[in-house]
Design a protein around this motif. Structure first.
Motif, mmCIF file in Angstrom:
data_model
loop_
_atom_site.group_PDB
_atom_site.id
_atom_site.type_symbol
_atom_site.label_atom_id
_atom_site.label_comp_id
_atom_site.label_asym_id
_atom_site.label_seq_id
_atom_site.Cartn_x
_atom_site.Cartn_y
_atom_site.Cartn_z
ATOM 1 N N LEU A 257 0.802 -1.210 0.000
ATOM 2 C CA LEU A 257 0.000 0.000 0.000
ATOM 3 C C LEU A 257 0.841 1.269 0.000
ATOM 4 C CD1 LEU A 257 -2.781 1.320 0.137
ATOM 5 C CD2 LEU A 257 -2.688 1.106 2.612
ATOM 6 N N CYS A 258 1.932 1.275 0.757
ATOM 7 C CA CYS A 258 2.674 2.531 0.915
ATOM 8 C C CYS A 258 4.139 2.256 1.244
ATOM 9 C CB CYS A 258 2.043 3.368 2.022
ATOM 10 S SG CYS A 258 2.128 2.580 3.632
ATOM 11 N N ILE A 259 4.887 3.340 1.247
ATOM 12 C CA ILE A 259 6.278 3.314 1.686
ATOM 13 C C ILE A 259 6.332 4.134 2.975
ATOM 14 C CG2 ILE A 259 8.643 3.953 1.127
ATOM 15 C CD1 ILE A 259 7.831 3.806 -1.840
ATOM 16 N N ILE A 260 6.785 3.514 4.059
ATOM 17 C CA ILE A 260 6.876 4.208 5.336
ATOM 18 C C ILE A 260 8.321 4.645 5.529
ATOM 19 C CG2 ILE A 260 6.588 4.031 7.828
ATOM 20 C CD1 ILE A 260 4.427 1.960 7.312
ATOM 21 N N SER A 261 8.500 5.945 5.663
ATOM 22 C CA SER A 261 9.832 6.520 5.789
ATOM 23 C C SER A 261 10.464 6.112 7.115
ATOM 24 C CB SER A 261 9.744 8.049 5.700
ATOM 25 O OG SER A 261 11.005 8.614 5.945
ATOM 26 N N PHE B 85 2.265 6.962 -0.762
ATOM 27 C CA PHE B 85 1.394 5.965 -1.393
ATOM 28 C C PHE B 85 1.754 5.713 -2.859
ATOM 29 C CE2 PHE B 85 -1.021 7.455 2.236
ATOM 30 C CZ PHE B 85 -1.433 6.253 2.784
ATOM 31 N N LYS B 86 3.037 5.732 -3.200
ATOM 32 C CA LYS B 86 3.465 5.453 -4.575
ATOM 33 C C LYS B 86 3.136 4.024 -4.995
ATOM 34 C CE LYS B 86 7.509 8.450 -4.853
ATOM 35 N NZ LYS B 86 8.978 8.436 -4.952
ATOM 36 N N THR B 87 3.201 3.109 -4.062
ATOM 37 C CA THR B 87 3.023 1.688 -4.390
ATOM 38 C C THR B 87 1.586 1.203 -4.209
ATOM 39 O OG1 THR B 87 3.662 1.070 -2.151
ATOM 40 C CG2 THR B 87 5.411 1.130 -3.808
ATOM 41 N N ALA B 88 0.634 2.094 -4.077
ATOM 42 C CA ALA B 88 -0.768 1.718 -3.868
ATOM 43 C C ALA B 88 -1.331 0.845 -4.998
ATOM 44 C CB ALA B 88 -1.628 2.957 -3.671
ATOM 45 N N PRO B 89 -0.933 1.028 -6.276
ATOM 46 C CA PRO B 89 -1.447 0.110 -7.305
ATOM 47 C C PRO B 89 -1.107 -1.361 -7.034
ATOM 48 C CG PRO B 89 -0.545 2.044 -8.355
ATOM 49 C CD PRO B 89 -0.204 2.142 -6.891
ATOM 50 N N LEU B 90 0.022 -1.627 -6.395
ATOM 51 C CA LEU B 90 0.342 -3.009 -6.018
ATOM 52 C C LEU B 90 -0.724 -3.557 -5.072
ATOM 53 C CD1 LEU B 90 4.160 -2.763 -5.279
ATOM 54 C CD2 LEU B 90 3.099 -4.066 -7.101
ATOM 55 N N PHE B 91 -1.102 -2.755 -4.114
ATOM 56 C CA PHE B 91 -2.102 -3.154 -3.132
ATOM 57 C C PHE B 91 -3.434 -3.446 -3.804
ATOM 58 C CE2 PHE B 91 -5.445 -2.052 -0.079
ATOM 59 C CZ PHE B 91 -5.105 -2.870 0.986
ATOM 60 N N PHE B 92 -3.862 -2.557 -4.694
ATOM 61 C CA PHE B 92 -5.184 -2.714 -5.297
ATOM 62 C C PHE B 92 -5.242 -3.874 -6.287
ATOM 63 C CE2 PHE B 92 -5.357 1.801 -3.963
ATOM 64 C CZ PHE B 92 -6.334 1.630 -2.997
ATOM 65 N N VAL B 93 -4.148 -4.150 -6.979
ATOM 66 C CA VAL B 93 -4.129 -5.306 -7.892
ATOM 67 C C VAL B 93 -4.257 -6.596 -7.087
ATOM 68 C CG1 VAL B 93 -2.666 -6.628 -9.462
ATOM 69 C CG2 VAL B 93 -2.862 -4.165 -9.752
ATOM 70 N N LEU B 94 -3.515 -6.682 -5.991
ATOM 71 C CA LEU B 94 -3.569 -7.893 -5.173
ATOM 72 C C LEU B 94 -4.869 -7.975 -4.378
ATOM 73 C CD1 LEU B 94 -1.558 -10.160 -5.006
ATOM 74 C CD2 LEU B 94 -0.612 -9.150 -2.965
ATOM 75 N N LEU B 95 -5.388 -6.836 -3.936
ATOM 76 C CA LEU B 95 -6.647 -6.822 -3.200
ATOM 77 C C LEU B 95 -7.814 -7.256 -4.079
ATOM 78 C CD1 LEU B 95 -7.924 -6.075 -0.443
ATOM 79 C CD2 LEU B 95 -8.380 -3.823 -1.421
ATOM 80 N N LEU B 96 -7.751 -6.977 -5.358
ATOM 81 C CA LEU B 96 -8.813 -7.353 -6.290
ATOM 82 C C LEU B 96 -8.959 -8.873 -6.397
ATOM 83 C CD1 LEU B 96 -10.900 -6.281 -8.312
ATOM 84 C CD2 LEU B 96 -9.111 -6.301 -10.040
ATOM 85 N N THR B 97 -7.881 -9.602 -6.157
ATOM 86 C CA THR B 97 -7.964 -11.058 -6.245
ATOM 87 C C THR B 97 -8.745 -11.679 -5.089
ATOM 88 O OG1 THR B 97 -5.874 -11.438 -5.071
ATOM 89 C CG2 THR B 97 -5.764 -11.180 -7.470
#
Length: 154
Positions: free
Chosen positions: A47-51, A59-71
């Motif tokens: 979902l995100c990168i925590i500094s 939230f640059k990596t949010a598309p990764l979360f949504f692609v996997l969440l869709l499954t």
């Protein structure tokens, strides 16, 4: 019938997906302008990168979360489509394609992130998900073959 082996494979795939969604998929050692690595690592989640410096979320990596969440809902729906084996097999195959798409998006993000990216073992979980969905698809095909042979005998 819901008590089939492909149901177990799909449930295991759903659990693996949820574990991958909640654990970090890597760490990012940010580099400053001169290319020298800084001290604190950033944790990269789906979902995100925590500094590591100030705990800020990016939230640059949010598309990764949504692609996997869709499954997840598709897999859950596939469990309850046991009456329609053909549709159940298609849903399993669609989840395999979505998970392969996750790896493609993951590769793109690792190339776009600035700094040195260290991959966590969690990244292997979607590969296990792919294998489990393929095993479920094979189980569905075996059931279909068994039912066709039983219909032929009648």
């Amino acid at each position: 019938m819901i008590q089939r082996k492909q149901t177990v494979f799909i449930v295991l795939a759903l659990i693996s997906t949820l574990v991958c969604l909640s654990l970090p998929i890597g760490s990012l050692v940010p580099a400053d302008r001169s290319g020298v690595a800084l001290a604190n690592d950033d944790l990269v989640y789906n979902l995100c990168i925590i500094s590591g410096v100030d705990g800020a979320w990016n939230f640059k990596t949010a598309p990764l979360f949504f692609v996997l969440l869709l499954t997840c809902p598709i897999g859950t729906y596939a469990i309850f489509k046991y009456n329609n084996r053909k549709a159940q097999a298609r849903l399993c195959l669609f989840n395999v394609l979505l998970t392969i798409g996750w790896y493609i998006v993951f590769f793109v993000f690792t190339q776009l992130l600035n700094g040195k990216f260290d991959i966590a073992p969690t990244v292997a979980l979607p590969l296990g998900v792919i294998i489990l969905y393929l095993l479920a698809k094979k189980g569905i095909a075996d059931d279909e073959k068994l039912i066709r042979s039983a219909d032929r005998i009648r």
